[in-house]
Design an enzyme around this catalytic site. Structure first.
Site, PDB file in Angstrom:
ATOM      1  N   LEU A 520      20.630 -17.616 -47.009  1.00 36.13           N
ATOM      2  CA  LEU A 520      20.447 -18.478 -48.186  1.00 36.13           C
ATOM      3  C   LEU A 520      20.027 -17.671 -49.394  1.00 36.13           C
ATOM      4  O   LEU A 520      20.303 -18.030 -50.528  1.00 36.13           O
ATOM      5  CB  LEU A 520      19.358 -19.519 -47.904  1.00 36.13           C
ATOM      6  CG  LEU A 520      19.694 -20.623 -46.911  1.00 36.13           C
ATOM      7  CD1 LEU A 520      18.441 -21.405 -46.568  1.00 36.13           C
ATOM      8  CD2 LEU A 520      20.748 -21.551 -47.499  1.00 36.13           C
ATOM      9  N   GLN A 522      17.392 -14.035 -50.755  1.00 35.12           N
ATOM     10  CA  GLN A 522      16.454 -12.962 -50.474  1.00 35.12           C
ATOM     11  C   GLN A 522      15.138 -13.304 -51.149  1.00 35.12           C
ATOM     12  O   GLN A 522      15.036 -13.304 -52.358  1.00 35.12           O
ATOM     13  CB  GLN A 522      17.023 -11.636 -51.015  1.00 35.12           C
ATOM     14  CG  GLN A 522      16.174 -10.418 -50.724  1.00 35.12           C
ATOM     15  CD  GLN A 522      16.335  -9.938 -49.294  1.00 35.12           C
ATOM     16  OE1 GLN A 522      17.377 -10.139 -48.668  1.00 35.12           O
ATOM     17  NE2 GLN A 522      15.295  -9.333 -48.746  1.00 35.12           N
ATOM     18  N   GLY A 526      11.621 -10.931 -47.629  1.00 40.17           N
ATOM     19  CA  GLY A 526      12.715 -10.805 -46.685  1.00 40.17           C
ATOM     20  C   GLY A 526      13.724 -11.916 -46.861  1.00 40.17           C
ATOM     21  O   GLY A 526      13.526 -12.838 -47.649  1.00 40.17           O
ATOM     22  N   PRO A 527      14.835 -11.788 -46.131  1.00 39.26           N
ATOM     23  CA  PRO A 527      15.915 -12.761 -46.285  1.00 39.26           C
ATOM     24  C   PRO A 527      15.568 -14.122 -45.686  1.00 39.26           C
ATOM     25  O   PRO A 527      14.739 -14.220 -44.795  1.00 39.26           O
ATOM     26  CB  PRO A 527      17.069 -12.123 -45.518  1.00 39.26           C
ATOM     27  CG  PRO A 527      16.418 -11.231 -44.529  1.00 39.26           C
ATOM     28  CD  PRO A 527      15.152 -10.752 -45.145  1.00 39.26           C
ATOM     29  N   VAL A 528      16.226 -15.142 -46.214  1.00 40.27           N
ATOM     30  CA  VAL A 528      16.048 -16.493 -45.695  1.00 40.27           C
ATOM     31  C   VAL A 528      17.402 -16.986 -45.197  1.00 40.27           C
ATOM     32  O   VAL A 528      18.402 -16.854 -45.891  1.00 40.27           O
ATOM     33  CB  VAL A 528      15.522 -17.444 -46.797  1.00 40.27           C
ATOM     34  CG1 VAL A 528      15.316 -18.843 -46.237  1.00 40.27           C
ATOM     35  CG2 VAL A 528      14.229 -16.924 -47.375  1.00 40.27           C
ATOM     36  N   LYS A 542      12.795 -17.852 -42.476  1.00 37.72           N
ATOM     37  CA  LYS A 542      12.436 -16.729 -43.330  1.00 37.72           C
ATOM     38  C   LYS A 542      12.095 -15.567 -42.415  1.00 37.72           C
ATOM     39  O   LYS A 542      11.149 -15.630 -41.638  1.00 37.72           O
ATOM     40  CB  LYS A 542      11.220 -17.128 -44.174  1.00 37.72           C
ATOM     41  CG  LYS A 542      10.806 -16.129 -45.198  1.00 37.72           C
ATOM     42  CD  LYS A 542       9.715 -16.744 -46.048  1.00 37.72           C
ATOM     43  CE  LYS A 542       9.065 -15.739 -46.962  1.00 37.72           C
ATOM     44  NZ  LYS A 542       7.899 -16.321 -47.624  1.00 37.72           N
ATOM     45  N   ASP A 639       1.754 -17.606 -56.450  1.00 34.92           N
ATOM     46  CA  ASP A 639       3.096 -17.143 -56.819  1.00 34.92           C
ATOM     47  C   ASP A 639       3.992 -18.334 -57.141  1.00 34.92           C
ATOM     48  O   ASP A 639       5.094 -18.463 -56.624  1.00 34.92           O
ATOM     49  CB  ASP A 639       3.697 -16.285 -55.702  1.00 34.92           C
ATOM     50  CG  ASP A 639       4.928 -15.503 -56.181  1.00 34.92           C
ATOM     51  OD1 ASP A 639       5.107 -15.386 -57.413  1.00 34.92           O
ATOM     52  OD2 ASP A 639       5.700 -15.036 -55.345  1.00 34.92           O
TER      53      ASP A 639
END
Ligand SMILES: *[C@@H]1O[C@H](CO)[C@@H](O)[C@H](O)[C@H]1NC(C)=O
Ligand SMILES: *[C@@H]1O[C@H](CO)[C@@H](O)[C@H](O)[C@H]1NC(C)=O
Ligand SMILES: *[C@@H]1O[C@H](CO)[C@@H](O)[C@H](O)[C@H]1NC(C)=O
Ligand SMILES: *[C@@H]1O[C@H](CO)[C@@H](O)[C@H](O)[C@H]1NC(C)=O
Ligand SMILES: *[C@@H]1O[C@H](CO)[C@@H](O)[C@H](O)[C@H]1NC(C)=O
Ligand SMILES: *[C@@H]1O[C@H](CO)[C@@H](O)[C@H](O)[C@H]1NC(C)=O
Ligand SMILES: *[C@@H]1O[C@H](CO)[C@@H](O)[C@H](O)[C@H]1NC(C)=O
Ligand SMILES: *[C@@H]1O[C@H](CO)[C@@H](O)[C@H](O)[C@H]1NC(C)=O
Ligand SMILES: *[C@@H]1O[C@H](CO)[C@@H](O)[C@H](O)[C@H]1NC(C)=O
Ligand SMILES: *[C@@H]1O[C@H](CO)[C@@H](O)[C@H](O)[C@H]1NC(C)=O
Ligand SMILES: *[C@@H]1O[C@H](CO)[C@@H](O)[C@H](O)[C@H]1NC(C)=O
Ligand SMILES: CC(=O)N[C@H]1CO[C@H](CO)[C@@H](O)[C@@H]1O
Length: 827
Positions: A520, A522, A526-528, A542, A639
């Site tokens: 989906l 980054q 890390g990537p999702v 995730k 965040d």
């Protein structure tokens, strides 16, 4: 000239309320209320007098909110079925001590009808809106309007059955806005097995809240968060079951009413707009109609068609069903074993249960005193039991024969429902997860978060061992199921209270071995990936990269913290995976991706109009407020940014990524952090420079977000003369030209005043000094116009210099450029 007109206008508005005011709040035979007179409760909240509803010329006696509004908000009507036709009416105490309305001929047209009457009584309008008739000699209450409600529910009123006073109160709608006589709809508490709130149309059920679990109505998962101020249900063994509410905020005016077309609404008075603001209503989709899809049919407003048969069932009449006539409902595809005659061939195979996730439970739930582990078995042993569910706060629920009024939710909080089907349906239904979810739930009782963290560490070390143990446990607990291989799948999901541990294999399978096509995006760590579990549930995985700075501790922090947080504006964490040295988080999948794609993407169909943007701003604020204040833990997000705001299918915002959140102790409100995390551009100066974070640094990020949403521009994009968004917004503000900041795509939509107000609020949030920034609850009040006058913002941070493009993606203090630093003197 214009002044006198204004004065006349004012006079006109207020005359309804203030004409012929009686000094007192009482009615007695010597102090009656005539048509032109009004009495006002001691705290000025309510008044009582004669009124004509809508376009009608008839006169009624009613209790109204004492508000400066041109049309009165009537909450109670005495003579709703017996109007007066002229202004000769009089409300007084009769000789037998009853409260009565007399017409011009001195005939009684309405009476409180107390039989053992006193001849010396008096009526008083209390500041709660309750009109009470008292015996003057001993102060005993003889009659009160709260026991005979009209269409409105006020604070402290008891809706339902009170055995101690042997009274029953239900709301009955008006016939029309012009006619307060009893209409088609009524609302009250039904206490058949487990109490629930019900609205009837004539006398059939029309809308249902779902059972009360001692905190909320479980058919209204949204009750978990903001609405329904202080609602409580009082139940006892004698048959008492009534609902009351008391709003903590006594300066807010809030009530509920049932209108003549069956809409039950929660309303709050907006003093600045001098109007009611509907904050909730029962009827939000087609599925909010009782039994929309008939027996064994399930309703989902997001689906087309909205009705479908639950698994293992088929339409009773295919032709009608196709045509959209769903009320016939569905029937079983395969008869249950327990219903078959013994001579049958397929004999011997036990029926089982299919799990339906996040369904609103059907009507006619029966509470049974079974423990969690016995709920299923007890249902299985009685052939008339067609489904069961176990819900915290209620316990074990069974359903007999027909299942009706099943709704599906996208929200948290709805229960899982287990439906009894024949064995062959279990085997065929590849998508379905067979039984045993309860059996495999390792129930550890009331385990605390801290203990959970400890357990996790143990689990990490001994996961494999544990998995074997679980298998052993399951084999022991449920030998039959185990033999039949039904629980294999569930061993891959071990549940510890709210946190589910997924096996690596399961997630790898769900994401097609983490295939690029299922990626989906980054994220920061890390990537999702998008995945689909064997039961069809869509998830987002995730996968934290090894190289990321996030250690085991932070990871555990995130898992434990987030899984405890439940709010409609927060993304739900389903569980995690810690096998093979991996760290993966499993979230609810949000089909509509994140806000940045909508705001900054060029895609036409992803256009957000102003009302959607306003909902997103407010929802994000509510999610943030929940994090800061309302969750038992006080959490700073640290965040917050557009890419962390995900949108559900109805485009409701959900805050994601609490990975950096920290749990505050109750007394601390600011803390120092060792490593600065966050995204430059959204970081408050005190956080970016000194690593000091507080609620106010989240407010800063929220401010940036508001400005981005209104302007449709990124924090990092530059305007003509090289100014950042904040600097540009500040410049325009000083030129009285904030309109120029507004996204051209939404400009010209007659909401400019609101938009400019949002810019103003955004600027207040990004002020340089944390102390100057409002807290989130104040920001929300500003957004919802509870606070009308906004203070003047001071200069925002980061506006002294020009940003440099390299700052874009960095996420630590190392990337501050010299310009900014000169602006930001550490204090
Ligand atoms: C009502 O008042 C009369 C006198 O005014 C008295 O004789 C009578 O007892 C009273 N009745 C009640 C029920 O109090
Ligand atoms: C009614 O009660 C009030 C207050 O107790 C008393 O002053 C008054 O005399 C009473 N009137 C009658 C008719 O009893
Ligand atoms: C109330 O119900 C009656 C009979 O079902 C119907 O004729 C009438 O239109 C309904 N009124 C409203 C306001 O829905
Ligand atoms: C209470 O309600 C008033 C009026 O709606 C509002 O201005 C105020 O902010 C509320 N206070 C809190 C603590 O929510
Ligand atoms: C009742 O409320 C609903 C929802 O706000 C509204 O659509 C409907 O028009 C209202 N009915 C009347 C008679 O005002
Ligand atoms: C079982 O047998 C009875 C009588 O023999 C019959 O009426 C009934 O329909 C049968 N049930 C099923 C499910 O076949
Ligand atoms: C099965 O459940 C029904 C409905 O609750 C009840 O009437 C019946 O007695 C139960 N049968 C057995 C054997 O427990
Ligand atoms: C993953 O898929 C493979 C092949 O489709 C299957 O053999 C395996 O059992 C699956 N593993 C899990 C955990 O579902
Ligand atoms: C995303 O939102 C749009 C409304 O803008 C909606 O039509 C669409 O169905 C949503 N997409 C998904 C996958 O739910
Ligand atoms: C903006 O408006 C305020 C008051 O409305 C005025 O005092 C100020 O001079 C204006 N500033 C500019 C740059 O026009
Ligand atoms: C937020 O700020 C307002 C005004 O400064 C204050 O009255 C209120 O108590 C604060 N609310 C919280 C929850 O801290
Ligand atoms: C300075 C800057 O560009 N900050 C952030 C602005 O927002 C985007 C996402 O919406 C971030 O990727 C940037 O780092």
């Amino acid at each position: 000239m214009s002044l006198s007109r204004a004065f006349l206008h004012l006079l006109c508005c207020f005359s309804v309320v203030f004409s012929g005011v009686n000094a007192s709040d009482t009615i007695s035979s010597s102090e009656p209320v005539r048509d032109s007179e009004t009495i006002i409760s001691s705290g000025n909240r309510f008044n009582l007098g004669f009124f004509s509803p809508g376009n009608s010329a008839n006169r009624y006696v009613g209790i109204m909110f004492n508000l400066p509004s041109p049309t009165p908000t009537v909450v109670w009507v005495a003579n709703r079925d017996k109007p007066l036709h002229d202004s000769s009416g009089i409300l007084t105490i009769s000789e037998d001590g009853n409260l009565v309305i007399l017409n011009g001929q001195k005939e009684i047209i309405w009476s409180s009808s107390i039989s053992n009457s006193m001849n010396n009584s008096t009526a008083q309008l209390l500041d709660t809106g309750n009109l009470v008739l008292k015996d003057r000699s001993n102060g005993r209450v003889l009659w009160e309007s709260f026991q005979y409600p009209t269409d409105s529910l006020l604070q402290f009123m008891k809706l339902g059955i009170d055995k101690s006073t042997n009274t029953m109160a239900i709301l009955k709608s008006w016939k029309s806005p012009d006619d307060p006589s009893v209409g088609n709809f009524s609302a009250g508490i039904q206490n058949r097995y487990i109490p629930q709130f019900l609205i009837w149309k004539n006398s059939s059920p029309y809308w249902r809240s779902g059972p009360w679990n001692k905190q909320i109505y479980i058919g209204l998962p949204e009750m978990n968060s903001y609405y329904f101020f202080g609602i409580d249900l009082v139940v006892d063994n004698a048959g008492t079951a009534y609902q009351t509410y008391s709003d903590q905020n006594q300066s807010r005016i809030l009530y509920y009413s049932l209108n003549s077309t069956g809409s039950y609404q929660e309303k709050i008075w907006d003093p600045s707009k001098k109007n009611w603001w509907v904050t909730w209503e029962n009827h939000r989709s087609e599925c909010d109609v009782y039994a929309k899809c008939g027996p064994f049919g399930s309703c989902n407003p997001g689906r087309s068609p909205i009705c479908s048969c639950i698994q293992g069932f088929k339409p009773k009449n295919e032709g009608e069903w196709e045509k959209g006539s769903w009320t016939g409902g569905c029937i079983r595809r395969t008869a249950l074993n327990c219903e078959r005659n013994r001579t049958d061939v397929e004999n011997g195979k036990q029926d089982g249960f299919l799990k339906l996730q996040t369904k609103g439970v059907p009507d006619f739930a029966i509470w049974v005193p079974s423990a969690r582990g016995d709920c299923e078995g007890d249902c299985l042993s009685n052939c008339s039991c067609t489904a069961y569910s176990y819900y915290t706060g209620i316990g074990c629920m069974h359903w007999n024969r027909i299942l009706i009024d099943i709704r599906e939710y996208s929200m948290d909080g709805a229960a899982d429902l287990f439906i009894r089907v024949a064995y062959s349906e279990l085997a065929n239904g590849k998508k379905a997860i067979p039984v045993a979810a309860i059996a495999s739930t390792v129930s550890i009782g009331s385990i605390t978060v801290i203990l959970c963290g400890y357990l996790f560490r143990k689990l990490l070390a001994k996961h494999r061992e544990r998995k074997n143990k679980n298998e052993a446990f399951l084999r022991e607990a449920s030998p039959k199921l185990y033999q039949e291989g039904m629980i294999k799948d569930d061993i891959n999901r071990v549940k510890i209270e709210d946190i589910t541990l997924y096996s690596f294999d399961m997630l790898a399978n769900a994401t097609d071995k983490f295939h690029l096509a299922s990626k989906l995006g980054q994220g920061g760590f890390g990537p999702v990936y998008k995945g689909k579990l064997p039961d069809g549930q869509e998830i987002a995985v995730k996968r934290l990269s090894q190289s990321s700075g996030q250690g085991l501790q932070e990871f555990m922090n995130e898992v434990v913290v987030i899984s405890r947080l439940q709010h409609r504006n927060l993304v739900r964490l389903l569980g995690c995976c810690t096998e093979r040295g991996e760290k993966m988080l499993v979230y609810d999948f949000m089909p509509n991706r994140s806000l940045d794609a909508y705001l900054f993407g060029s895609c036409k169909e992803k256009f957000l109009d102003w009302s959607k943007r306003a909902i997103i701003i407010e929802g994000t604020g509510r999610g943030l407020l929940y994090l800061h204040r309302d969750s038992r833990l006080r959490i700073i997000h640290r965040d917050l940014k557009a890419s962390n705001i995900l949108l559900d299918e109805y485009l409701n915002p959900k805050i994601s990524d609490f990975g950096m959140a920290r749990i505050f102790g109750g007394s601390q409100d600011q803390a120092n952090t060792i490593r600065v995390v966050g995204t430059y551009g959204y970081m408050a100066p005190e956080y970016a420079m000194q690593g000091r974070f507080s609620e106010r640094s989240d407010v800063y990020s929220f401010g940036v977000l508001i400005l981005e949403i209104v302007s449709g521009r990124k924090n990092s994009s530059f305007y003509g003369d090289g100014l950042t968004l904040l600097a540009y917004a500040w410049k325009l503000w000083n030129e009285n030209n904030s309109l120029k900041l507004i996204d051209p795509k939404i400009f010209g939509s007659r909401f400019e005043i609101e938009m400019v107000r949002c810019v103003h609020i955004g600027l207040l949030c990004v002020q340089e000094y944390a102390e100057d920034r409002p807290n989130v609850s104040t920001v929300l009040s500003m957004l919802t116009s509870d606070i009308a006058e906004l203070p003047t913002p001071k200069q925002p941070a980061f506006t002294g210099g020009h940003a440099s493009p390299q700052q874009g993606s960095s996420k630590s203090q190392g990337s501050m450029n010299a310009d900014s630093i000169t602006v930001l003197e550490p204090r």
